[in-house]
Motif scaffolding. Structure first.
Motif, PDB file in Angstrom:
ATOM      1  N   HIS A  31       0.809  -1.214   0.000  1.00 15.64           N
ATOM      2  CA  HIS A  31       0.000   0.000   0.000  1.00 15.64           C
ATOM      3  C   HIS A  31       0.853   1.279   0.000  1.00 15.64           C
ATOM      4  O   HIS A  31       0.312   2.366   0.110  1.00 15.64           O
ATOM      5  CB  HIS A  31      -0.933   0.005   1.211  1.00 15.64           C
ATOM      6  N   HIS A  32       2.145   1.110  -0.113  1.00 20.20           N
ATOM      7  CA  HIS A  32       3.052   2.253  -0.225  1.00 20.20           C
ATOM      8  C   HIS A  32       2.630   3.114  -1.423  1.00 20.20           C
ATOM      9  O   HIS A  32       2.569   2.637  -2.550  1.00 20.20           O
ATOM     10  CB  HIS A  32       4.476   1.727  -0.410  1.00 20.20           C
ATOM     11  N   VAL A  33       2.323   4.414  -1.174  1.00 14.90           N
ATOM     12  CA  VAL A  33       1.855   5.289  -2.246  1.00 14.90           C
ATOM     13  C   VAL A  33       3.052   5.802  -3.045  1.00 14.90           C
ATOM     14  O   VAL A  33       3.910   6.503  -2.505  1.00 14.90           O
ATOM     15  CB  VAL A  33       1.033   6.469  -1.693  1.00 14.90           C
ATOM     16  N   LEU A  34       3.093   5.450  -4.330  1.00 13.99           N
ATOM     17  CA  LEU A  34       4.187   5.883  -5.179  1.00 13.99           C
ATOM     18  C   LEU A  34       3.920   7.239  -5.818  1.00 13.99           C
ATOM     19  O   LEU A  34       4.790   8.090  -5.897  1.00 13.99           O
ATOM     20  CB  LEU A  34       4.437   4.859  -6.292  1.00 13.99           C
ATOM     21  N   LYS A  35       2.686   7.423  -6.276  1.00 14.14           N
ATOM     22  CA  LYS A  35       2.344   8.645  -6.998  1.00 14.14           C
ATOM     23  C   LYS A  35       0.908   9.010  -6.710  1.00 14.14           C
ATOM     24  O   LYS A  35       0.081   8.157  -6.412  1.00 14.14           O
ATOM     25  CB  LYS A  35       2.534   8.463  -8.504  1.00 14.14           C
ATOM     26  N   ILE A  36       0.637  10.308  -6.836  1.00  8.94           N
ATOM     27  CA  ILE A  36      -0.710  10.801  -6.611  1.00  8.94           C
ATOM     28  C   ILE A  36      -0.926  12.019  -7.495  1.00  8.94           C
ATOM     29  O   ILE A  36       0.007  12.790  -7.729  1.00  8.94           O
ATOM     30  CB  ILE A  36      -0.926  11.150  -5.115  1.00  8.94           C
ATOM     31  N   VAL A  38      -4.300   7.483  -7.579  1.00  7.67           N
ATOM     32  CA  VAL A  38      -3.226   7.026  -6.691  1.00  7.67           C
ATOM     33  C   VAL A  38      -2.600   5.761  -7.257  1.00  7.67           C
ATOM     34  O   VAL A  38      -3.304   4.836  -7.656  1.00  7.67           O
ATOM     35  CB  VAL A  38      -3.765   6.753  -5.275  1.00  7.67           C
ATOM     36  N   LEU A  39      -1.278   5.742  -7.312  1.00  5.36           N
ATOM     37  CA  LEU A  39      -0.532   4.549  -7.718  1.00  5.36           C
ATOM     38  C   LEU A  39       0.163   3.975  -6.495  1.00  5.36           C
ATOM     39  O   LEU A  39       0.932   4.664  -5.829  1.00  5.36           O
ATOM     40  CB  LEU A  39       0.497   4.903  -8.792  1.00  5.36           C
ATOM     41  N   GLU A  40      -0.092   2.673  -6.205  1.00  3.75           N
ATOM     42  CA  GLU A  40       0.499   2.016  -5.046  1.00  3.75           C
ATOM     43  C   GLU A  40       1.693   1.175  -5.458  1.00  3.75           C
ATOM     44  O   GLU A  40       1.924   0.903  -6.639  1.00  3.75           O
ATOM     45  CB  GLU A  40      -0.545   1.146  -4.346  1.00  3.75           C
ATOM     46  N   GLN A  41       2.439   0.743  -4.445  1.00  2.00           N
ATOM     47  CA  GLN A  41       3.627  -0.059  -4.662  1.00  2.00           C
ATOM     48  C   GLN A  41       3.319  -1.346  -5.418  1.00  2.00           C
ATOM     49  O   GLN A  41       4.106  -1.814  -6.239  1.00  2.00           O
ATOM     50  CB  GLN A  41       4.275  -0.399  -3.313  1.00  2.00           C
ATOM     51  N   ARG A  42       2.152  -1.937  -5.185  1.00  4.42           N
ATOM     52  CA  ARG A  42       1.792  -3.209  -5.808  1.00  4.42           C
ATOM     53  C   ARG A  42       1.458  -3.054  -7.289  1.00  4.42           C
ATOM     54  O   ARG A  42       1.150  -4.025  -7.962  1.00  4.42           O
ATOM     55  CB  ARG A  42       0.603  -3.824  -5.080  1.00  4.42           C
ATOM     56  N   GLY A  43       1.500  -1.829  -7.823  1.00  6.57           N
ATOM     57  CA  GLY A  43       1.255  -1.597  -9.234  1.00  6.57           C
ATOM     58  C   GLY A  43      -0.179  -1.316  -9.568  1.00  6.57           C
ATOM     59  O   GLY A  43      -0.563  -1.318 -10.746  1.00  6.57           O
ATOM     60  N   LYS A  44      -1.035  -1.089  -8.583  1.00  2.83           N
ATOM     61  CA  LYS A  44      -2.445  -0.790  -8.804  1.00  2.83           C
ATOM     62  C   LYS A  44      -2.700   0.702  -8.741  1.00  2.83           C
ATOM     63  O   LYS A  44      -2.141   1.400  -7.903  1.00  2.83           O
ATOM     64  CB  LYS A  44      -3.314  -1.500  -7.754  1.00  2.83           C
ATOM     65  N   MET A  45      -3.560   1.158  -9.647  1.00  2.00           N
ATOM     66  CA  MET A  45      -3.967   2.558  -9.644  1.00  2.00           C
ATOM     67  C   MET A  45      -5.408   2.637  -9.164  1.00  2.00           C
ATOM     68  O   MET A  45      -6.296   2.023  -9.737  1.00  2.00           O
ATOM     69  CB  MET A  45      -3.848   3.156 -11.059  1.00  2.00           C
ATOM     70  N   LYS A  46      -5.637   3.408  -8.116  1.00  2.00           N
ATOM     71  CA  LYS A  46      -6.960   3.478  -7.501  1.00  2.00           C
ATOM     72  C   LYS A  46      -7.705   4.738  -7.909  1.00  2.00           C
ATOM     73  O   LYS A  46      -7.115   5.699  -8.373  1.00  2.00           O
ATOM     74  CB  LYS A  46      -6.831   3.434  -5.983  1.00  2.00           C
ATOM     75  N   MET A  47      -8.997   4.719  -7.661  1.00  2.00           N
ATOM     76  CA  MET A  47      -9.931   5.838  -7.810  1.00  2.00           C
ATOM     77  C   MET A  47     -10.432   5.996  -9.245  1.00  2.00           C
ATOM     78  O   MET A  47     -11.609   6.203  -9.447  1.00  2.00           O
ATOM     79  CB  MET A  47      -9.318   7.162  -7.343  1.00  2.00           C
ATOM     80  N   ILE A  48      -9.542   5.904 -10.266  1.00  2.00           N
ATOM     81  CA  ILE A  48     -10.023   6.075 -11.638  1.00  2.00           C
ATOM     82  C   ILE A  48      -9.744   4.816 -12.449  1.00  2.00           C
ATOM     83  O   ILE A  48     -10.650   4.214 -12.990  1.00  2.00           O
ATOM     84  CB  ILE A  48      -9.381   7.304 -12.312  1.00  2.00           C
ATOM     85  N   GLN A  49      -8.514   4.425 -12.560  1.00  2.00           N
ATOM     86  CA  GLN A  49      -8.213   3.242 -13.343  1.00  2.00           C
ATOM     87  C   GLN A  49      -6.891   2.649 -12.897  1.00  2.00           C
ATOM     88  O   GLN A  49      -6.023   3.328 -12.400  1.00  2.00           O
ATOM     89  CB  GLN A  49      -8.187   3.563 -14.832  1.00  2.00           C
ATOM     90  N   THR A  50      -6.762   1.314 -13.107  1.00  3.90           N
ATOM     91  CA  THR A  50      -5.527   0.603 -12.795  1.00  3.90           C
ATOM     92  C   THR A  50      -5.174  -0.271 -13.977  1.00  3.90           C
ATOM     93  O   THR A  50      -6.027  -0.987 -14.498  1.00  3.90           O
ATOM     94  CB  THR A  50      -5.701  -0.277 -11.547  1.00  3.90           C
ATOM     95  N   PHE A  51      -3.981  -0.209 -14.424  1.00  4.58           N
ATOM     96  CA  PHE A  51      -3.553  -1.153 -15.449  1.00  4.58           C
ATOM     97  C   PHE A  51      -2.319  -1.865 -14.975  1.00  4.58           C
ATOM     98  O   PHE A  51      -1.496  -1.318 -14.254  1.00  4.58           O
ATOM     99  CB  PHE A  51      -3.325  -0.489 -16.815  1.00  4.58           C
TER     100      PHE A  51
END
Length: 847
Positions: A546-551, A565-578
């Protein structure tokens, strides 16, 4: 000030005080949770607008900002004088001295002794002649010397059999040097070819003359006016013309080098201004006034029209306990600075003699000389113990203290001093001429630039307020003024003790700041005040996933904003994750007319452009392929950013803007217009400047003028193609064309990793942040280095005439690349929308 003006000011002041009281009540209720928002809410923009309406240009923007922040942070009314930049607080503290905090490089002091003094002699007068770039010195025992801009002797004269010289100056119309002694006036024709009889002496003078200056208001050829002060408190006004020095009007004394002129033949006006010795006289052309000072405690300093010497009208008098020994005027700051036997420097409004606007405390001995550095708005003061102190006029803070330990006890009452604003040197005199150069923080010191003590995690730009936020690994947030480099405020332990803040983003209007941390938490702040607005915990369990890399702030519709929000695990939250097949370090979003892209940068140097309208991958590129210069080879990409030409934004302001999200910090969507002025002169050309400077050239050319190197933008259809900027682990910054992902420009910015960067369109600068602890600013077209945030000196963003390197970079700051050979791959990569998830998830699947 007339009665009507005074009444208007009082009314404006009452309204201003009511505004401040209302703002304090509002902020108090907000903190207690009792405030309900209404139409009368006072934010920074409303406070600024109302204050400027009440007081007009008399208040400055930075003073309004400082007053607003102090009020809402302390919830108490500051002294209203502070809105005008006037402070009653006095500080005698001095910051710790390091090479970076030195204003003058004392260790680089130079000394000139030839032809300036006799044995057991002392320099009594120094004057700078800007229009000729001359410096004139006069010693007590009669040696007058003229130096050129290299401090080489141009002319000198040894005046024998005369009383001691007490001061000197230059007559610009007659082109003579004038000096005063205890009982005479000496005029020297330094251009005369004659070895003798090239000096005129006007005598007798009844009182002992102590000082002299030229009145520079005369524009009549062959006519000059001087002011003189004596030991009885009189100030004299004397006008001389070329006719006064013709052959028939002088008589030569036997075996004398002087041509003697009778003082009775001159119309000398005088008026008693002081009850003690006149220590200094000066004519201040910017004020069209003369000034004189004395140890007189009642009439310590006079500042008035020169016509007052010819009439008996009242004078503008300033009273100072124990009198005034020296004074100076700073035209840029519009203040007069006085110093005297009470060891206090006072700052005065030239038209207000009731009380000073500020005081500078720190000297332990009587102040004997004061000069100003106009460009930097510094005061340099000198005490009778030959202790020099440098002060900042705007902040009333001490900057440097140094002394001359070579001075002997009998010299402690004689030090003339002048600051050469053209060359940035301080010139003083004792038994020699001492020259102290200004410390050019960019190029003269070898100390490593340092914005934070620890590695930089994030840097983000508030375009609305023209301020920069920087964050280090110790979770210290600092806010800086973009143009001056001065720090405005800082926040420590923003997400709690030992919780590292990893990234940040600013909402498009500049009102709010979002920060993300290593524990997955996100906080929102009021940017103006630095006050926490709300906290958004993103995870129940704090772990590396859950380490926040970018926002980043993305605009969802016309009235709402959402955080991506981009997390350490490579997931992008709130709008889209690829979830791509490679590890993503950073990404940037571009959505303007004709372009709908996501660019990603990976740890192995891969750049991927995702076209989310056509649902395909556009092209790929590895930065370490086809590298032309081994000096700049690297793989990892830490930050990315789209620079969009103004042609896009001017055609469609209402379209959804681009957003840039980088490894440790994100920019607001305003980056859509972040390169408008970068290449106006190149709009008619498609080619890239192929001038290339190799690493071998660097060693021999480091100190030479750097060639002009600029980014060229190619035309594509209706407009110019946006540029993609990337920051790298090697400390390099690269600019790319997004049509084929080919390299345009590259320069070495840091010796350690560059973790973030942004572009300021109007000032045409790029700001970079690195793990070396520094945030640096560059000219966007050429890579010229302007400095770093945290340095003592103000930036000069308009000066790109010289090549300047950071002290830890040995390569040229910019290299123009030939056209690279991009690696393009046409890949069918369908993008599928999973509507069953709690968030819209955009997955990347490789067939």
């Amino acid at each position: 000030m007339s009665d009507l003006e005074l009444l208007d000011f009082k009314n404006a002041l009452e309204q201003f005080q009511k505004l401040v009281e209302k703002m304090i009540i509002q902020k108090t209720k907000e903190r207690s949770g009792l405030y309900t928002e209404d139409d009368d809410k006072i934010d920074y923009n409303e406070f600024y607008k109302t204050t400027r309406t009440l007081f007009g240009p008399a208040v400055k923007g930075h003073n309004i900002q400082a007053f607003f922040r102090k009020t809402i942070n302390n919830l108490e009314k500051p002294d209203w004088l502070e809105i005008f930049g006037c402070f009653t607080a006095e500080s005698d503290g001095l910051p710790s001295q390091s090479k970076e905090s030195m204003v003058f490089l004392v260790s680089e002091k130079k000394q000139t002794t030839d032809s300036v003094v006799k044995r057991k002699d002392m320099i009594k007068g120094i004057v700078k002649i800007p229009h000729l770039d001359f410096t004139i010195t006069a010693s007590q025992r009669g040696v007058i010397t003229i130096f050129n801009n290299q401090m080489k002797v141009v002319a000198t004269i040894n005046i024998e059999d005369t009383s001691w010289i007490t001061g000197c100056d230059f007559l610009p119309q007659l082109k003579y040097v004038v000096a005063v002694t205890e009982s005479t006036i000496i005029v020297w024709d330094y251009k005369s070819d004659e070895n003798k009889n090239n000096c005129f002496v006007i005598k007798p003078m009844k009182n002992c003359l102590l000082c002299v200056c030229t009145v520079t208001m005369s524009d009549q050829p062959a006519k000059d006016t001087i002011l003189m002060g004596d030991d009885k408190g009189y100030v004299y006004l004397l006008t001389m013309t070329s006719n006064d020095f013709i052959m028939k009007q002088y008589k030569a004394e036997n075996e004398s080098q002087f041509r003697v002129l009778d003082s009775e033949n001159f119309n000398i006006v005088k008026r008693k201004l002081h009850d003690d010795w006149v220590g200094r006289v000066k004519y201040i052309s910017a004020l069209k006034c003369f000034g004189s000072c004395s140890a007189d405690s009642l009439r310590s300093f006079i500042l008035d029209d020169i016509k007052r010497l010819e009439d008996n009208l009242p004078l503008r008098e300033f009273s100072v306990h124990k009198g005034v020994n020296a004074f100076a005027y700073c035209r840029k700051a519009k203040v007069v600075v006085t110093g005297g036997n009470d060891r206090i420097l006072r700052l005065w409004n030239p038209v207000v003699n009731i009380r000073p606007t500020g005081k500078l405390l720190g000297h332990k001995h009587s102040v004997v000389e004061v000069v100003t550095n106009e460009k930097d708005q510094h005061v340099i003061s000198l005490s009778c113990a030959k202790i020099f102190r440098v002060w900042d006029i705007q902040t009333l803070t001490p900057l440097q203290v140094f002394h001359d330990n070579q001075v002997s006890p009998e010299e402690l009452d004689v030090f003339p001093m002048v600051f050469d604003n053209d060359h940035g040197i301080l010139i003083t005199g004792s038994d020699a001429v001492d020259i102290y150069p200004l410390a050019q923080m960019i190029e003269d010191t070898r100390q490593r630039p340092q914005t934070h003590e620890k590695s930089i995690n994030a840097v983000v730009y508030n375009r609305t307020l023209r301020q920069i936020l920087t964050i280090c690994t110790e979770s210290i947030l600092k806010v800086w003024d973009l143009e001056t480099g001065y720090q405005i405020y800082q926040i420590e332990d923003a997400h709690g003790v030992n919780t590292e803040v990893t990234c940040a983003a600013i909402e498009i209007n500049g009102f709010y700041l979002a920060t993300g941390a290593c524990d997955g938490t996100v906080k929102v702040w009021e940017f103006e005040s630095g006050q926490e607005f709300k906290a958004l915990p993103l995870a129940q369990h704090s772990d590396d996933e859950h380490h926040v890399l970018k926002i980043v702030y993305l605009k969802a519709d016309e009235s709402q904003h959402a955080l991506l929000v981009l997390e350490q695990r490579g997931k992008m939250k709130m709008i889209q994750t690829f979830v791509p097949s490679v590890e993503i370090n950073c990404f940037a979003v571009l959505k303007v007319e004709g372009w709908n892209l996501i660019a990603t940068g990976s740890a192995n140097g891969e750049i991927i452009l995702w076209d989310f309208e056509s649902a395909s991958v556009r092209c790929l590129r590895k930065t370490n392929e086809d590298s032309q210069d081994s000096v700049f080879q690297e793989s990892g990409i830490n930050a990315m950013l789209f620079l969009v030409h103004s042609a896009f934004t001017s055609r469609k302001r209402s379209s959804q803007p681009s957003a840039a999200v980088r490894r440790d910090v994100s920019a607001s969507p305003e980056h859509e217009s972040s390169s408008s002025n970068l290449h106006k002169e190149n709009e008619e050309r498609d080619e890239v400047n192929t001038e290339k400077t190799t690493a071998e050239d660097t060693a021999t050319s480091k100190n030479k003028q750097h060639p002009k190197m600029k980014v060229k933008f190619s035309k594509t259809g209706a407009g110019h193609s946006p540029i993609l900027a990337s920051a790298h682990e090697s400390g390099c910054i690269r600019l790319w064309s997004i049509q084929q992902v080919k390299e345009k420009l590259c320069w070495r910015g840091h010796t350690a990793e560059v973790v973030d960067l942004f572009y300021e369109e109007e000032k045409n600068v790029i700001v970079t942040a690195s793990t070396d602890g520094s945030v640096r600013i560059w000219h966007a077209e050429s890579g010229y280095y302007f400095g770093y945030y945290g340095q003592s000196r103000e930036f000069e963003l308009s000066d790109t005439s010289r090549l300047i390197l950071p002290p830890d970079v040995t390569n040229f700051p910019a290299i123009i690349r030939e056209e690279s050979k991009p690696m393009e791959k046409k890949i069918e990569c369908p993008l599928m929308l999973d509507r069953d998830r709690s968030f819209d998830v955009l997955e990347y699947a490789r067939n």
